[in-house]
Design a protein around this motif. Structure first.
Motif, PDB file in Angstrom:
ATOM      1  N   ASP A 210     -67.246  38.710  84.664  1.00  0.00           N
ATOM      2  CA  ASP A 210     -67.432  39.966  84.055  1.00  0.00           C
ATOM      3  C   ASP A 210     -66.570  40.951  84.641  1.00  0.00           C
ATOM      4  OD1 ASP A 210     -68.589  42.132  82.620  1.00  0.00           O
ATOM      5  OD2 ASP A 210     -70.298  42.352  83.937  1.00  0.00           O
ATOM      6  N   LYS A 212     -66.747  45.071  85.565  1.00  0.00           N
ATOM      7  CA  LYS A 212     -67.663  46.071  85.740  1.00  0.00           C
ATOM      8  C   LYS A 212     -67.012  47.446  85.937  1.00  0.00           C
ATOM      9  CE  LYS A 212     -71.583  44.312  87.608  1.00  0.00           C
ATOM     10  NZ  LYS A 212     -72.544  43.503  87.707  1.00  0.00           N
ATOM     11  N   GLY A 224     -71.779  48.971  82.689  1.00  0.00           N
ATOM     12  CA  GLY A 224     -72.613  47.862  82.562  1.00  0.00           C
ATOM     13  C   GLY A 224     -71.876  46.620  82.382  1.00  0.00           C
ATOM     14  N   TYR A 269     -79.800  34.688  86.480  1.00  0.00           N
ATOM     15  CA  TYR A 269     -78.553  35.022  86.818  1.00  0.00           C
ATOM     16  C   TYR A 269     -78.209  35.283  87.996  1.00  0.00           C
ATOM     17  CZ  TYR A 269     -74.944  38.744  85.965  1.00  0.00           C
ATOM     18  OH  TYR A 269     -73.707  39.596  85.887  1.00  0.00           O
ATOM     19  N   ASN A 285     -80.455  38.507  88.580  1.00  0.00           N
ATOM     20  CA  ASN A 285     -81.129  39.105  87.418  1.00  0.00           C
ATOM     21  C   ASN A 285     -81.964  38.013  86.882  1.00  0.00           C
ATOM     22  OD1 ASN A 285     -79.545  41.379  87.749  1.00  0.00           O
ATOM     23  ND2 ASN A 285     -77.747  40.786  86.600  1.00  0.00           N
ATOM     24  N   ARG A 287     -82.634  37.524  83.680  1.00  0.00           N
ATOM     25  CA  ARG A 287     -82.283  37.537  82.370  1.00  0.00           C
ATOM     26  C   ARG A 287     -80.802  36.927  82.043  1.00  0.00           C
ATOM     27  NH1 ARG A 287     -78.566  41.662  82.830  1.00  0.00           N
ATOM     28  NH2 ARG A 287     -79.056  42.810  84.366  1.00  0.00           N
ATOM     29  N   GLY A 289     -76.851  37.793  80.969  1.00  0.00           N
ATOM     30  CA  GLY A 289     -75.949  38.874  81.482  1.00  0.00           C
ATOM     31  C   GLY A 289     -75.677  39.467  80.221  1.00  0.00           C
ATOM     32  N   ASP A 290     -75.220  40.925  80.237  1.00  0.00           N
ATOM     33  CA  ASP A 290     -74.374  41.401  78.979  1.00  0.00           C
ATOM     34  C   ASP A 290     -73.312  42.030  79.550  1.00  0.00           C
ATOM     35  OD1 ASP A 290     -74.103  42.672  76.692  1.00  0.00           O
ATOM     36  OD2 ASP A 290     -75.792  43.933  76.656  1.00  0.00           O
ATOM     37  N   PRO A 291     -72.283  41.399  79.340  1.00  0.00           N
ATOM     38  CA  PRO A 291     -71.734  40.589  78.074  1.00  0.00           C
ATOM     39  C   PRO A 291     -71.812  39.162  78.183  1.00  0.00           C
ATOM     40  CG  PRO A 291     -69.696  41.250  79.198  1.00  0.00           C
ATOM     41  CD  PRO A 291     -70.862  41.941  80.005  1.00  0.00           C
ATOM     42  N   GLU A 292     -72.308  38.717  79.288  1.00  0.00           N
ATOM     43  CA  GLU A 292     -71.974  37.145  79.547  1.00  0.00           C
ATOM     44  C   GLU A 292     -72.563  36.248  78.630  1.00  0.00           C
ATOM     45  OE1 GLU A 292     -72.810  39.441  82.030  1.00  0.00           O
ATOM     46  OE2 GLU A 292     -71.865  38.834  84.033  1.00  0.00           O
TER      47      GLU A 292
END
Ligand code: AMP
Ligand code: GLY
Length: 431
Positions: A210, A212, A224, A269, A285, A287, A289-292
């Motif tokens: 990602d 950041k 994010g 994550y 995390n 959940r 990832g966002d964008p992953e």
């Protein structure tokens, strides 16, 4: 099968699209994401960070399987409410998601179970202790313990230089939260390694990197996440040993949580960093990832509905992933992240996007009077997928060109120029 998803970003659009291939999907959203609404048989709008509100929204309806996606929903106990309403659940309980919403819990879990990968760290609740630790550690990261959408961490050299600045930031967090986490600053290349877990076993997904920082060349404030890329089983700067070490840490965490009577079922994550002293863990995390999520879900060759079911039933299936390369670029409103333009109209040339081979995921936008408007957060995720990183990057760039309005993106993400710099940097860090 009737499946319920909670969440309404680009990450959830990618999850919803994949689920809807082989289930009857419904959704609970805090704002109507037009794309998720279209994929859903029914949808409800309520505060998705309020577990009771989610429970009320779906009262009287039956689902076979539920998945709460955003960090704040997990921290609010939405998975627990879904389970109480009688469905199987593929996202972690509030207690298990604590690995994300309480960084002090996370560090002490690793410590108690002798899991490697933590930097020097200390939680303090007084300014004089913060000053002592900052002086002892030298270069530091000063971190709030709770959720901040990736924007709360400040790091020596990047965000501050003088000891007084670091202490002042630590003090401001102490005043706000009662305590603050101070860590030794880690230097290296970061990567995201996600896995599915049924509480005992894990099935890993392709690693992703990602970005950041807001601006090109990895400069500017943290966001994010501005975009991400993947290249099969390893990122260009990774060695097989890095992947194995990270996988071992993920598996150890799942074992540790099971041993503690707090099993983790869902997507785990790991934010890892490869340093001169090996692979370290920056955070976990609970959940995708966002964008992953957009990178990995596009590569998933099996049914996500089946994988979620296998998680919820404690019988993890091992899905296959393509080794293709992916690049995601986030289009964000003008002024993002500091002073983002809200309620500005944007338009998508859907035929142009389709012709480019890219995919567009709707993030924080809403529909009004037939127009799509920005909210101030990231607006669209644009995905390119191909056999090579270069080709995937070109597809994502082309896709971005069909979105018009006051939005911008980092055009350097996924380019060989930027990846080349990361390779060089990793090379010199490894020595
Ligand atoms: P987090 O919210 O913990 O993911 O942190 C956000 C970003 O801050 C990470 O992706 C890193 O770039 C940076 N960061 C966090 N902890 C450290 C650390 N101990 N050393 C260096 N950078 C860090
Ligand atoms: N991409 C960073 C995150 O989802 O936390």
């Amino acid at each position: 099968m009737k499946v319920l998803i909670v969440g309404n970003g680009a990450r959830e659009h990618a999850i919803a699209e994949k689920l809807a291939q082989d289930c009857e999907l419904s959704s609970v959203m805090s704002k109507k994401n037009p794309a998720i609404a279209q994929l859903s048989k029914d949808y409800w709008i309520c505060d998705t960070e309020d577990a009771e509100a989610v429970g009320k929204a779906i009262a009287g309806r039956e689902f076979d399987l539920g998945f709460a996606s955003p960090d704040a929903s997990l921290a609010a106990g939405v998975s627990d409410v879904l389970a109480r309403s009688g469905m199987l659940v593929a996202s972690p309980t509030k207690a298990a998601a604590r690995i994300e919403w309480d960084k002090s819990f996370m560090r002490s879990l690793l410590e108690r179970h002798k899991i490697s990968g933590s930097p020097l760290h200390e939680v303090v609740n007084a300014a004089e202790d913060a000053r002592r630790v900052i002086r002892d550690f030298g270069a530091v990261a000063v971190k709030p313990l709770g959720l901040t959408g990736g924007k709360g961490v400040k790091v020596s050299g990047d965000h501050f230089h003088e000891i007084d600045e670091k202490v002042a930031y630590a003090q401001s967090l102490i005043e706000k939260d009662g305590s603050v986490l101070i860590e030794e600053k880690l230097v290296g290349e970061e990567f995201t390694f996600q896995c599915f877990s049924d509480g005992s076993r894990i099935a890993v997904m392709p690693p992703v990197q990602d970005h950041k920082r807001a601006y090109e060349g990895d400069l500017g404030p943290n966001t994010g996440g501005m975009g991400s890329y993947s290249s099969g089983k390893r990122l260009p700067f990774m060695e097989e040993a890095d992947r194995e070490e990270a996988q071992k840490i993920l598996q150890s965490v799942v074992h540790a949580m099971k041993k503690d009577g707090n099993p983790f079922r869902g997507v785990l994550y790991g934010q890892f960093i490869i340093t001169a002293n090996g692979v370290k863990i920056i955070e976990f995390n609970a959940r995708f990832g966002d964008p992953e999520a957009m990178n990995v879900i596009s590569l998933l060759q099996d049914s996500l509905t089946d994988v979620f079911l296998s998680i919820a039933e404690g019988q993890l299936s091992r899905p296959a992933f393509s080794d293709d390369c992916t690049v995601v670029k986030y289009m964000v409103p003008e002024g993002y992240p500091g002073k983002p333009l809200k309620d500005a109209a944007v338009s998508i040339d859907a035929a142009g996007v389709e012709g480019s081979g890219a995919k567009v995921y709707y993030a924080s936008v809403y529909e009004q009077g037939g127009k799509i408007l920005t909210t101030g957060s990231r607006a669209f995720g644009v995905l390119g997928r191909a056999a090579s990183l270069d080709a995937a990057e070109r597809i994502a760039e082309k896709g971005c060109s069909f979105i018009k309005g006051p939005v911008w993106h980092r055009s350097d993400i996924g380019t060989s120029a930027l990846i080349g710099k990361k390779l060089e940097r990793m090379h010199s860090i490894r020595g």
